[in-house]
Design a protein around this motif. Structure first.
Motif, PDB file in Angstrom:
ATOM      1  N   PRO A   1      17.154 -24.191  -0.591  1.00  0.00           N
ATOM      2  CA  PRO A   1      16.096 -24.830  -1.399  1.00  0.00           C
ATOM      3  C   PRO A   1      14.712 -24.760  -0.787  1.00  0.00           C
ATOM      4  CG  PRO A   1      18.068 -26.203  -1.329  1.00  0.00           C
ATOM      5  CD  PRO A   1      18.287 -25.099  -0.350  1.00  0.00           C
ATOM      6  N   LEU A   2      14.587 -24.990   0.510  1.00  0.00           N
ATOM      7  CA  LEU A   2      13.255 -24.968   1.118  1.00  0.00           C
ATOM      8  C   LEU A   2      12.618 -23.589   1.014  1.00  0.00           C
ATOM      9  CD1 LEU A   2      13.510 -27.201   4.314  1.00  0.00           C
ATOM     10  CD2 LEU A   2      12.516 -27.737   2.094  1.00  0.00           C
ATOM     11  N   LEU A   3      13.423 -22.555   1.125  1.00  0.00           N
ATOM     12  CA  LEU A   3      12.907 -21.191   0.942  1.00  0.00           C
ATOM     13  C   LEU A   3      12.444 -21.002  -0.493  1.00  0.00           C
ATOM     14  CD1 LEU A   3      12.449 -18.236   1.715  1.00  0.00           C
ATOM     15  CD2 LEU A   3      14.879 -17.827   1.303  1.00  0.00           C
ATOM     16  N   GLY A   4      13.233 -21.457  -1.461  1.00  0.00           N
ATOM     17  CA  GLY A   4      12.869 -21.297  -2.862  1.00  0.00           C
ATOM     18  C   GLY A   4      11.585 -22.008  -3.223  1.00  0.00           C
ATOM     19  N   VAL A   5      11.437 -23.252  -2.773  1.00  0.00           N
ATOM     20  CA  VAL A   5      10.230 -24.024  -3.089  1.00  0.00           C
ATOM     21  C   VAL A   5       8.996 -23.386  -2.465  1.00  0.00           C
ATOM     22  CG1 VAL A   5       9.081 -26.239  -2.745  1.00  0.00           C
ATOM     23  CG2 VAL A   5      11.488 -26.182  -3.408  1.00  0.00           C
ATOM     24  N   SER A   6       9.087 -23.024  -1.183  1.00  0.00           N
ATOM     25  CA  SER A   6       7.925 -22.430  -0.510  1.00  0.00           C
ATOM     26  C   SER A   6       7.598 -21.063  -1.094  1.00  0.00           C
ATOM     27  CB  SER A   6       8.181 -22.316   0.999  1.00  0.00           C
ATOM     28  OG  SER A   6       9.388 -21.614   1.269  1.00  0.00           O
ATOM     29  N   LEU A   7       8.613 -20.314  -1.548  1.00  0.00           N
ATOM     30  CA  LEU A   7       8.363 -19.020  -2.180  1.00  0.00           C
ATOM     31  C   LEU A   7       7.558 -19.198  -3.468  1.00  0.00           C
ATOM     32  CD1 LEU A   7       8.775 -15.985  -2.516  1.00  0.00           C
ATOM     33  CD2 LEU A   7      11.009 -16.474  -3.532  1.00  0.00           C
ATOM     34  N   LEU A   8       7.917 -20.176  -4.281  1.00  0.00           N
ATOM     35  CA  LEU A   8       7.167 -20.450  -5.503  1.00  0.00           C
ATOM     36  C   LEU A   8       5.716 -20.817  -5.188  1.00  0.00           C
ATOM     37  CD1 LEU A   8       9.765 -22.468  -7.621  1.00  0.00           C
ATOM     38  CD2 LEU A   8       8.973 -20.126  -8.007  1.00  0.00           C
ATOM     39  N   VAL A   9       5.538 -21.617  -4.134  1.00  0.00           N
ATOM     40  CA  VAL A   9       4.183 -22.007  -3.736  1.00  0.00           C
ATOM     41  C   VAL A   9       3.375 -20.782  -3.323  1.00  0.00           C
ATOM     42  CG1 VAL A   9       2.838 -23.296  -2.023  1.00  0.00           C
ATOM     43  CG2 VAL A   9       4.858 -24.342  -3.072  1.00  0.00           C
ATOM     44  N   PHE A  10       3.971 -19.871  -2.540  1.00  0.00           N
ATOM     45  CA  PHE A  10       3.263 -18.680  -2.097  1.00  0.00           C
ATOM     46  C   PHE A  10       2.824 -17.822  -3.283  1.00  0.00           C
ATOM     47  CE2 PHE A  10       5.527 -18.518   2.292  1.00  0.00           C
ATOM     48  CZ  PHE A  10       4.814 -19.644   2.668  1.00  0.00           C
ATOM     49  N   LEU A  11       3.754 -17.600  -4.214  1.00  0.00           N
ATOM     50  CA  LEU A  11       3.437 -16.756  -5.366  1.00  0.00           C
ATOM     51  C   LEU A  11       2.367 -17.392  -6.249  1.00  0.00           C
ATOM     52  CD1 LEU A  11       7.001 -15.494  -6.365  1.00  0.00           C
ATOM     53  CD2 LEU A  11       5.252 -14.319  -5.010  1.00  0.00           C
ATOM     54  N   ALA A  12       2.461 -18.709  -6.427  1.00  0.00           N
ATOM     55  CA  ALA A  12       1.454 -19.405  -7.236  1.00  0.00           C
ATOM     56  C   ALA A  12       0.079 -19.303  -6.592  1.00  0.00           C
ATOM     57  CB  ALA A  12       1.856 -20.871  -7.418  1.00  0.00           C
ATOM     58  N   VAL A  13       0.029 -19.491  -5.287  1.00  0.00           N
ATOM     59  CA  VAL A  13      -1.245 -19.387  -4.565  1.00  0.00           C
ATOM     60  C   VAL A  13      -1.813 -17.986  -4.701  1.00  0.00           C
ATOM     61  CG1 VAL A  13      -2.277 -19.374  -2.258  1.00  0.00           C
ATOM     62  CG2 VAL A  13      -0.771 -21.247  -2.940  1.00  0.00           C
ATOM     63  N   ASP A  14      -0.946 -16.966  -4.586  1.00  0.00           N
ATOM     64  CA  ASP A  14      -1.416 -15.588  -4.673  1.00  0.00           C
ATOM     65  C   ASP A  14      -1.975 -15.282  -6.062  1.00  0.00           C
ATOM     66  OD1 ASP A  14      -1.559 -13.055  -3.165  1.00  0.00           O
ATOM     67  OD2 ASP A  14      -0.329 -12.313  -4.812  1.00  0.00           O
ATOM     68  N   ILE A  15      -1.314 -15.792  -7.110  1.00  0.00           N
ATOM     69  CA  ILE A  15      -1.811 -15.576  -8.470  1.00  0.00           C
ATOM     70  C   ILE A  15      -3.166 -16.251  -8.663  1.00  0.00           C
ATOM     71  CG2 ILE A  15      -1.399 -16.138 -10.892  1.00  0.00           C
ATOM     72  CD1 ILE A  15       1.582 -15.782 -10.357  1.00  0.00           C
ATOM     73  N   VAL A  16      -3.291 -17.497  -8.204  1.00  0.00           N
ATOM     74  CA  VAL A  16      -4.554 -18.236  -8.361  1.00  0.00           C
ATOM     75  C   VAL A  16      -5.674 -17.517  -7.597  1.00  0.00           C
ATOM     76  CG1 VAL A  16      -5.742 -20.381  -7.794  1.00  0.00           C
ATOM     77  CG2 VAL A  16      -3.444 -20.449  -8.777  1.00  0.00           C
ATOM     78  N   LEU A  17      -5.410 -17.103  -6.373  1.00  0.00           N
ATOM     79  CA  LEU A  17      -6.443 -16.432  -5.584  1.00  0.00           C
ATOM     80  C   LEU A  17      -6.840 -15.114  -6.241  1.00  0.00           C
ATOM     81  CD1 LEU A  17      -5.197 -17.002  -1.911  1.00  0.00           C
ATOM     82  CD2 LEU A  17      -7.063 -18.150  -3.107  1.00  0.00           C
ATOM     83  N   GLY A  18      -5.855 -14.402  -6.820  1.00  0.00           N
ATOM     84  CA  GLY A  18      -6.175 -13.160  -7.491  1.00  0.00           C
ATOM     85  C   GLY A  18      -7.076 -13.373  -8.706  1.00  0.00           C
ATOM     86  N   ARG A  19      -6.773 -14.420  -9.479  1.00  0.00           N
ATOM     87  CA  ARG A  19      -7.601 -14.685 -10.651  1.00  0.00           C
ATOM     88  C   ARG A  19      -8.997 -15.166 -10.276  1.00  0.00           C
ATOM     89  NH1 ARG A  19      -3.410 -17.659 -14.901  1.00  0.00           N
ATOM     90  NH2 ARG A  19      -2.174 -15.756 -15.361  1.00  0.00           N
ATOM     91  N   VAL A  20      -9.086 -15.979  -9.218  1.00  0.00           N
ATOM     92  CA  VAL A  20     -10.383 -16.440  -8.771  1.00  0.00           C
ATOM     93  C   VAL A  20     -11.248 -15.267  -8.335  1.00  0.00           C
ATOM     94  CG1 VAL A  20     -11.575 -17.755  -6.976  1.00  0.00           C
ATOM     95  CG2 VAL A  20      -9.607 -18.756  -8.151  1.00  0.00           C
ATOM     96  N   LYS A  21     -10.625 -14.345  -7.595  1.00  0.00           N
ATOM     97  CA  LYS A  21     -11.392 -13.181  -7.120  1.00  0.00           C
ATOM     98  C   LYS A  21     -11.831 -12.297  -8.275  1.00  0.00           C
ATOM     99  CE  LYS A  21     -11.157  -9.239  -3.995  1.00  0.00           C
ATOM    100  NZ  LYS A  21     -10.354  -8.472  -3.029  1.00  0.00           N
ATOM    101  N   ASN A  22     -10.936 -12.106  -9.276  1.00  0.00           N
ATOM    102  CA  ASN A  22     -11.272 -11.251 -10.405  1.00  0.00           C
ATOM    103  C   ASN A  22     -12.357 -11.874 -11.289  1.00  0.00           C
ATOM    104  OD1 ASN A  22      -9.402  -9.327  -9.623  1.00  0.00           O
ATOM    105  ND2 ASN A  22      -7.757 -10.222 -10.863  1.00  0.00           N
ATOM    106  N   SER A  23     -12.401 -13.201 -11.344  1.00  0.00           N
ATOM    107  CA  SER A  23     -13.391 -13.865 -12.187  1.00  0.00           C
ATOM    108  C   SER A  23     -14.743 -13.987 -11.518  1.00  0.00           C
ATOM    109  CB  SER A  23     -12.894 -15.266 -12.586  1.00  0.00           C
ATOM    110  OG  SER A  23     -12.733 -16.078 -11.439  1.00  0.00           O
ATOM    111  N   SER A  24     -14.779 -13.799 -10.213  1.00  0.00           N
ATOM    112  CA  SER A  24     -16.058 -13.965  -9.492  1.00  0.00           C
ATOM    113  C   SER A  24     -16.869 -12.668  -9.494  1.00  0.00           C
ATOM    114  CB  SER A  24     -15.787 -14.403  -8.068  1.00  0.00           C
ATOM    115  OG  SER A  24     -14.989 -13.453  -7.396  1.00  0.00           O
TER     116      SER A  24
END
Length: 451
Positions: free
Chosen positions: A428-451
């Motif tokens: 479970p701890l791997l699964g939760v942290s994996l979701l957090v990593f992917l979510a962060v990467d998506i948000v950072l990608g969108r922020v960079k593309n919008s700037s």
């Protein structure tokens, strides 16, 4: 010309060639995030693991007085075990006898283990007796089946949960859960690299030199890291519970010696007198008659009227883990459990746990664990150095854009997602942290593309 060649390629081949860059982007991002955010946990686990690998030798030095007996005089025979037990009980009458470890070789003390109220879980009071004089050499708490004395027990707890109790176990589970992902991902990335070698490139400079050392070293220790990850998860809070459930469901649990009655209430081990009256030497002889040899543990029954259990404790050689039940009144063997009859999964579990603990093959195992820990520490330092050398402020472009892995074909994303769900449910701890990593990467990608 290039477009003409691409048109002549089969559609399936073009699909595979397009899928790999996006898949590699996902591996790179996961490896990057795990390296930056999980590496501190791995660094702590590796450092404390290095201390634990040295704790066996440290224990022999720190507790040498209790562990060693006075040299025997020429022709002097050890006292009967019953007299050694009596000496221990006279010095410390509190509690009940739980087990006795007869001196395994000349110059070693006999360890009488007492179940005393108020001690921490899995801890007994160990009374060390000189087998030739009956002198009590000292008293120390003894932890677990391996009999860890205070210095090793302290380091072991530090490695497992940083002396923070149950919350501290989350750090080690997070480290063990991600270690195999980082190791396997690193191997795949290194094998896909154009300049992959089995040895570091000594002629390289700067970032390329750091990458060369990081990659080749990781390739050499990958199998060891996978072993540490798999065995470490068996002790974890959530993944460990899932491992136990799986083993039970598949019938892979370690068998136990059937509870066989063979004594009477006078030999229950309670108090100071009756337990000492057990002819422990006869119990040892009965066990030796079935092929058991030292070092041995004679375990007193938990309930009155039960048989004593004699177990081999030489885990340097896993096949020597046999045990028998002996009737304390008659000295007859009433039950046997042979390691060779264990299910294969139970044998592998025993070997894996002993290897992780550093008791498999003794000093050689401890040296190997120390080398693995040092290599992992070096890998982490090189990883952070590589990140610093590649930072954007120095003009280096990221090998793949944030969120670029989303360009992978749908079948690839579905396969990776399904695997992530299965692994996340088990760890479970791997699964939760994996979701957090992917979510962060998506948000950072969108922020960079919008700037």
């Amino acid at each position: 010309m290039t477009s003409d060649v691409r048109e002549l390629q089969p559609a399936a081949e073009r699909s595979r060639s397009a899928a790999w860059p996006a898949t590699r982007a996902l591996l790179l991002r996961l490896h990057f995030y795990a390296g930056i955010l999980v590496a501190p946990f791995l660094l702590v686990a590796a450092t404390t693991g290095l201390l634990y690998a040295a704790s066996f030798q440290l224990e022999k030095v720190v507790h040498a007085h209790e562990l060693t007996a006075q040299p025997a005089r020429a022709g002097q025979a050890p006292l009967p075990l019953a007299r050694q037990i009596t000496a221990a009980r006279q010095a410390h009458p509190q509690g009940a006898i739980g087990a006795v470890w007869p001196a395994s070789e000349p110059g070693k003390t006999t360890r009488v283990l007492l179940d005393v109220a108020g001690l921490p879980e899995s801890t007994r009071l160990a009374v060390f007796v000189d087998p030739y004089t009956g002198q009590v050499r000292g008293v120390l708490p003894s932890y677990g089946s391996s009999g860890a004395l205070p210095v090793r027990a302290w380091i072991s707890s530090f490695h497992r949960h940083l002396h923070l109790g149950e919350p501290g176990r989350l750090y080690s589970e997070l480290a063990a859960g991600w270690l195999w992902v980082v190791a396997l991902g690193g191997v795949v990335l290194w094998l896909s690299h154009r300049r992959r070698t089995l040895r570091p490139d000594r002629k390289a400079r700067g970032l390329r030199r750091t990458l060369s050392w990081h990659g080749s070293m990781g390739l050499w220790i990958a199998v060891g890291l996978l072993f540490l990850s798999a065995t470490g998860l068996t002790w974890s809070k959530y993944a460990g519970a899932n491992v136990d459930t799986l083993q039970t469901a598949l019938g892979w649990t370690t068998p136990s010696l059937p509870a066989t009655a063979g004594g009477h209430s006078g030999h229950s081990g309670q108090g100071g007198g009756p337990a000492a009256e057990v002819d422990a030497d006869r119990i040892v002889r009965a066990a030796a008659g079935t092929g058991l040899s030292g070092p041995l543990e004679i375990a007193w029954p938990a309930e009155p009227g039960g048989a004593l259990t004699v177990k081999e404790m030489d885990r340097q050689w896993p096949q020597r883990n046999d045990q028998v039940a002996v009737d304390p009144a008659s000295g007859q063997v009433t039950g046997e459990l042979r390691f060779k009859d264990f299910p294969l999964a139970a044998k592998l579990t025993r070997w894996g746990i002993d290897g992780h603990m550093g008791v498999l093959f003794g000093l050689a195992n401890q040296i190997m664990l120390a080398a693995l820990a040092l290599a992992l520490i070096s890998m982490i330092i090189l990883g952070y150095r590589m990140w610093w050398q590649r930072r954007p402020t120095r003009g280096f472009a990221a090998p793949y854009a944030r969120g670029g892995w989303r360009a992978a074909p749908v079948p690839v994303l579905l396969a990776v997602g399904a695997a992530a769900v299965v692994v996340g449910a088990f760890i479970p701890l791997l699964g939760v942290s994996l979701l957090v990593f992917l979510a962060v990467d998506i948000v950072l990608g969108r922020v960079k593309n919008s700037s």
